[in-house]
Design an enzyme around this catalytic site. Structure first.
Site, short mmCIF file in Angstrom:
data_model
loop_
_atom_site.label_atom_id
_atom_site.label_comp_id
_atom_site.label_asym_id
_atom_site.label_seq_id
_atom_site.Cartn_x
_atom_site.Cartn_y
_atom_site.Cartn_z
N GLY A 242 2.78 -62.83 16.71
CA GLY A 242 2.84 -61.96 17.88
C GLY A 242 2.63 -62.68 19.20
O GLY A 242 2.49 -62.03 20.23
N GLY B 175 4.70 -65.49 20.17
CA GLY B 175 5.87 -66.29 20.49
C GLY B 175 5.90 -67.64 19.81
O GLY B 175 6.79 -68.45 20.07
N HIS C 206 15.48 -60.67 15.02
CA HIS C 206 15.40 -60.68 16.49
C HIS C 206 15.12 -62.08 17.02
O HIS C 206 15.77 -62.55 17.96
CB HIS C 206 14.31 -59.69 16.95
CG HIS C 206 14.07 -59.69 18.41
ND1 HIS C 206 14.95 -59.12 19.30
CD2 HIS C 206 13.06 -60.21 19.14
CE1 HIS C 206 14.49 -59.30 20.54
NE2 HIS C 206 13.33 -59.95 20.46
N TYR D 130 15.64 -64.96 15.48
CA TYR D 130 16.77 -65.84 15.19
C TYR D 130 17.91 -65.62 16.19
O TYR D 130 18.51 -66.57 16.68
CB TYR D 130 17.26 -65.63 13.76
CG TYR D 130 16.20 -65.85 12.70
CD1 TYR D 130 15.18 -66.78 12.87
CD2 TYR D 130 16.21 -65.11 11.53
CE1 TYR D 130 14.21 -66.98 11.90
CE2 TYR D 130 15.24 -65.31 10.54
CZ TYR D 130 14.24 -66.24 10.75
OH TYR D 130 13.28 -66.44 9.80
N LYS E 81 17.65 -64.51 19.24
CA LYS E 81 17.23 -65.02 20.56
C LYS E 81 17.50 -66.52 20.69
O LYS E 81 17.77 -67.01 21.78
CB LYS E 81 15.75 -64.73 20.81
CG LYS E 81 15.47 -63.30 21.25
CD LYS E 81 14.00 -63.05 21.46
CE LYS E 81 13.51 -63.69 22.72
NZ LYS E 81 12.12 -63.29 23.05
#
Length: 170
Positions: free
Chosen positions: A94, A96, A131, A133, A135
């Site tokens: 959570g 990054g 999500h 991957y 990005k």
């Protein structure tokens, strides 16, 4: 994102932390692998693959603390492709770190190993991973029906990939 994130080579001294990861059923289900591996099995596997040029295993290091692993698997030096896998320990999720660690792994694949394509498999139900991957530029190349058996049932999987040329454009 807090803390400095880097990847470094997996060392024998890291195996105790890998053992913790490998024995969490919910984590191994996301990797479509069986949990509950003994430390002796893990050590034997480490010894067997220490010089295997078709694999690279990295520790995700956050401020000097073990936070997970990034693995490049099935490295193919003819076709210049490899699979990437990542797991971040719950304590670090959570923030990054998964995205940054994955980027470091992809950078290594393209810039050090000169891969042409990096790919991965992900459960279609694992929206947070998909999500991350996407990005980084991975694209869904296909959906494979009931590809993996984990947690007592078969799972559909996305096959996602990114080409070096596309990655360098980002």
């Amino acid at each position: 994102m807090e803390g400095h994130v880097e990847i470094r080579a997996l060392e024998r001294t890291d195996l105790k932390n890998i053992h913790i990861i490998n024995n969490k059923a919910e984590t191994m289900r996301l990797w479509f692998e069986e949990p509950y591996e003994s430390l002796d099995e893990l050590t034997s596997l480490y010894d067997k693959h220490i010089h295997d040029t078709h694999e690279r295993r990295f520790v995700v290091d956050i401020g000097g603390e073990f936070a997970g692993v990034v693995e490049l698997m099935s490295i193919d030096y003819i076709h210049r492709t490899c699979e990437i896998q990542i797991v971040i320990m719950t304590k670090f999720s959570g923030n990054g770190y998964a995205q940054k660690s994955l980027k470091n792994g992809v950078d290594y694949a393209f810039n050090t190993l000169n891969m042409h394509k990096v790919y991965l498999w992900v459960d279609v139900a694992n929206a947070p991973a998909v999500h991350i991957y996407k990005k980084l530029g991975f694209e869904i190349e296909g959906t494979i029906k009931e590809q993996f058996f984990a947690g007592g049932k078969y799972h559909d999987s996305y096959f996602m990939g990114i080409l070096k040329s596309d990655y360098l454009k980002k």
